[in-house]
Design a protein around this motif. Structure first.
Motif, PDB file in Angstrom:
ATOM      1  N   ASN A 169       0.819  -1.218   0.000  1.00 36.28           N
ATOM      2  CA  ASN A 169       0.000   0.000   0.000  1.00 36.28           C
ATOM      3  C   ASN A 169       0.855   1.271   0.000  1.00 36.28           C
ATOM      4  N   GLY A 170       1.912   1.243  -0.819  1.00 36.29           N
ATOM      5  CA  GLY A 170       2.765   2.411  -0.978  1.00 36.29           C
ATOM      6  C   GLY A 170       3.854   2.582   0.059  1.00 36.29           C
ATOM      7  N   GLN A 171       3.851   1.777   1.104  1.00 35.73           N
ATOM      8  CA  GLN A 171       4.856   1.875   2.176  1.00 35.73           C
ATOM      9  C   GLN A 171       5.949   0.821   1.967  1.00 35.73           C
ATOM     10  N   THR A 172       7.190   1.239   1.954  1.00 37.98           N
ATOM     11  CA  THR A 172       8.307   0.316   1.793  1.00 37.98           C
ATOM     12  C   THR A 172       8.436  -0.574   3.031  1.00 37.98           C
ATOM     13  N   THR A 173       8.462  -1.892   2.796  1.00 37.95           N
ATOM     14  CA  THR A 173       8.585  -2.849   3.898  1.00 37.95           C
ATOM     15  C   THR A 173       9.905  -3.613   3.864  1.00 37.95           C
ATOM     16  N   GLN A 174      10.533  -3.719   2.683  1.00 32.24           N
ATOM     17  CA  GLN A 174      11.816  -4.420   2.555  1.00 32.24           C
ATOM     18  C   GLN A 174      12.610  -3.796   1.411  1.00 32.24           C
ATOM     19  N   THR A 175      13.947  -3.883   1.523  1.00 30.35           N
ATOM     20  CA  THR A 175      14.833  -3.446   0.440  1.00 30.35           C
ATOM     21  C   THR A 175      15.991  -4.438   0.310  1.00 30.35           C
ATOM     22  N   PRO A 176      15.704  -5.677  -0.028  1.00 27.59           N
ATOM     23  CA  PRO A 176      16.770  -6.678  -0.114  1.00 27.59           C
ATOM     24  C   PRO A 176      17.560  -6.611  -1.422  1.00 27.59           C
ATOM     25  N   LYS A 177      18.634  -7.377  -1.453  1.00 31.80           N
ATOM     26  CA  LYS A 177      19.442  -7.582  -2.653  1.00 31.80           C
ATOM     27  C   LYS A 177      18.870  -8.778  -3.411  1.00 31.80           C
ATOM     28  N   TRP A 178      19.074  -8.794  -4.729  1.00 29.73           N
ATOM     29  CA  TRP A 178      18.619  -9.920  -5.534  1.00 29.73           C
ATOM     30  C   TRP A 178      19.613 -10.206  -6.654  1.00 29.73           C
ATOM     31  N   GLU A 179      19.625 -11.479  -7.070  1.00 29.96           N
ATOM     32  CA  GLU A 179      20.433 -11.861  -8.224  1.00 29.96           C
ATOM     33  C   GLU A 179      19.760 -13.033  -8.935  1.00 29.96           C
ATOM     34  N   VAL A 180      19.919 -13.068 -10.237  1.00 27.27           N
ATOM     35  CA  VAL A 180      19.355 -14.140 -11.057  1.00 27.27           C
ATOM     36  C   VAL A 180      20.269 -15.352 -10.943  1.00 27.27           C
ATOM     37  N   VAL A 181      19.674 -16.523 -10.735  1.00 23.03           N
ATOM     38  CA  VAL A 181      20.446 -17.773 -10.670  1.00 23.03           C
ATOM     39  C   VAL A 181      19.829 -18.787 -11.627  1.00 23.03           C
ATOM     40  N   LYS A 182      20.693 -19.583 -12.231  1.00 25.90           N
ATOM     41  CA  LYS A 182      20.235 -20.620 -13.156  1.00 25.90           C
ATOM     42  C   LYS A 182      19.965 -21.898 -12.375  1.00 25.90           C
ATOM     43  N   LEU A 183      18.821 -22.510 -12.650  1.00 24.38           N
ATOM     44  CA  LEU A 183      18.450 -23.771 -11.995  1.00 24.38           C
ATOM     45  C   LEU A 183      18.986 -24.956 -12.795  1.00 24.38           C
ATOM     46  N   ASN A 184      19.021 -26.112 -12.168  1.00 26.74           N
ATOM     47  CA  ASN A 184      19.517 -27.319 -12.836  1.00 26.74           C
ATOM     48  C   ASN A 184      18.708 -27.704 -14.072  1.00 26.74           C
ATOM     49  N   ASP A 185      17.446 -27.309 -14.119  1.00 26.72           N
ATOM     50  CA  ASP A 185      16.595 -27.668 -15.259  1.00 26.72           C
ATOM     51  C   ASP A 185      16.682 -26.669 -16.407  1.00 26.72           C
ATOM     52  N   GLY A 186      17.566 -25.669 -16.295  1.00 25.95           N
ATOM     53  CA  GLY A 186      17.732 -24.671 -17.356  1.00 25.95           C
ATOM     54  C   GLY A 186      16.888 -23.427 -17.166  1.00 25.95           C
ATOM     55  N   ASN A 187      15.970 -23.454 -16.232  1.00 28.66           N
ATOM     56  CA  ASN A 187      15.165 -22.267 -15.927  1.00 28.66           C
ATOM     57  C   ASN A 187      15.944 -21.356 -14.979  1.00 28.66           C
ATOM     58  N   TYR A 188      15.345 -20.208 -14.676  1.00 27.72           N
ATOM     59  CA  TYR A 188      15.989 -19.237 -13.804  1.00 27.72           C
ATOM     60  C   TYR A 188      15.088 -18.899 -12.626  1.00 27.72           C
ATOM     61  N   SER A 189      15.720 -18.515 -11.536  1.00 28.40           N
ATOM     62  CA  SER A 189      15.011 -17.997 -10.375  1.00 28.40           C
ATOM     63  C   SER A 189      15.858 -16.843  -9.849  1.00 28.40           C
ATOM     64  N   ILE A 190      15.438 -16.272  -8.741  1.00 29.90           N
ATOM     65  CA  ILE A 190      16.262 -15.236  -8.141  1.00 29.90           C
ATOM     66  C   ILE A 190      16.572 -15.625  -6.701  1.00 29.90           C
ATOM     67  N   HIS A 191      17.752 -15.254  -6.275  1.00 26.69           N
ATOM     68  CA  HIS A 191      18.147 -15.392  -4.878  1.00 26.69           C
ATOM     69  C   HIS A 191      17.944 -14.020  -4.261  1.00 26.69           C
ATOM     70  N   VAL A 192      17.142 -13.954  -3.203  1.00 19.55           N
ATOM     71  CA  VAL A 192      16.817 -12.689  -2.546  1.00 19.55           C
ATOM     72  C   VAL A 192      17.259 -12.771  -1.093  1.00 19.55           C
ATOM     73  N   ASN A 193      18.016 -11.761  -0.643  1.00 18.46           N
ATOM     74  CA  ASN A 193      18.495 -11.744   0.725  1.00 18.46           C
ATOM     75  C   ASN A 193      18.267 -10.376   1.338  1.00 18.46           C
ATOM     76  N   PRO A 194      17.404 -10.281   2.373  1.00 21.04           N
ATOM     77  CA  PRO A 194      16.614 -11.343   2.984  1.00 21.04           C
ATOM     78  C   PRO A 194      15.444 -11.768   2.086  1.00 21.04           C
ATOM     79  N   VAL A 195      14.890 -12.915   2.394  1.00 19.28           N
ATOM     80  CA  VAL A 195      13.853 -13.564   1.601  1.00 19.28           C
ATOM     81  C   VAL A 195      12.597 -12.687   1.495  1.00 19.28           C
TER      82      VAL A 195
END
Length: 158
Positions: free
Chosen positions: A99-125
């Motif tokens: 609702n317009g209020q910032t609740t988190q500002t984590p870091k993220w990076e794209v990671v390749k999965l074993n099946d060839g697809n991609y996901s992101i690693h987010v810290n904190p989750v």
């Protein structure tokens, strides 16, 4: 005169029935995702993806749209995270807002999965972002139901 009163009453009854029979008000009607998983997969596979194209496509603001979980697919809905938006920034930070209020500002990076697809690693989750990433036009699906999690749909915000 009687027929006009009857007609008005009839129109009012029909309108009340229509209002009471909407999907959101009827707990017995299953709410469907904006795009089915098979259609999302087919759409996503029309493009060749690598970590750079996934990163680039994620950049910008996304509004949460729908959730459906593996263990309870009949309870998929458009309400759980209403008002949630996520902005992916080029510096690999993201901003989670409710609702317009910032609740988190984590870091993220794209990671390749074993099946060839991609996901992101987010810290904190961020609870709505696990799973493989599937794109279709202006939607992204964080698809985690294939490992017994939840699928979260987002729509690109202008």
């Amino acid at each position: 005169m009687k027929s006009k009163t009857f007609l008005k009453l009839w129109v009012l009854i029909v309108l009340l029935i229509q209002i009471s029979c909407t999907k959101e008000n009827d707990p017995l009607v299953k709410q469907e995702p904006p795009i089915t998983l098979p259609n999302m997969l087919a759409c996503h596979r029309t493009t060749s993806w690598d970590s750079l194209t996934v990163h680039t496509k994620l950049l910008g603001k996304w509004e949460w749209e729908y959730i459906q979980c593996y263990w309870n697919p009949e309870d998929g809905n458009y309400k759980d995270f209403q008002g949630l938006s996520i902005e992916f920034k080029p510096d690999n930070t993201l901003e989670v807002k409710v609702n317009g209020q910032t609740t988190q500002t984590p870091k993220w990076e794209v990671v390749k999965l074993n099946d060839g697809n991609y996901s992101i690693h987010v810290n904190p989750v961020v609870l709505q972002l696990p799973g493989r990433i599937l794109f279709c036009t202006e939607r992204v699906l964080f698809n985690d139901s294939y490992v017994d999690g939840c699928d979260n749909y987002f729509k690109k915000k202008d």
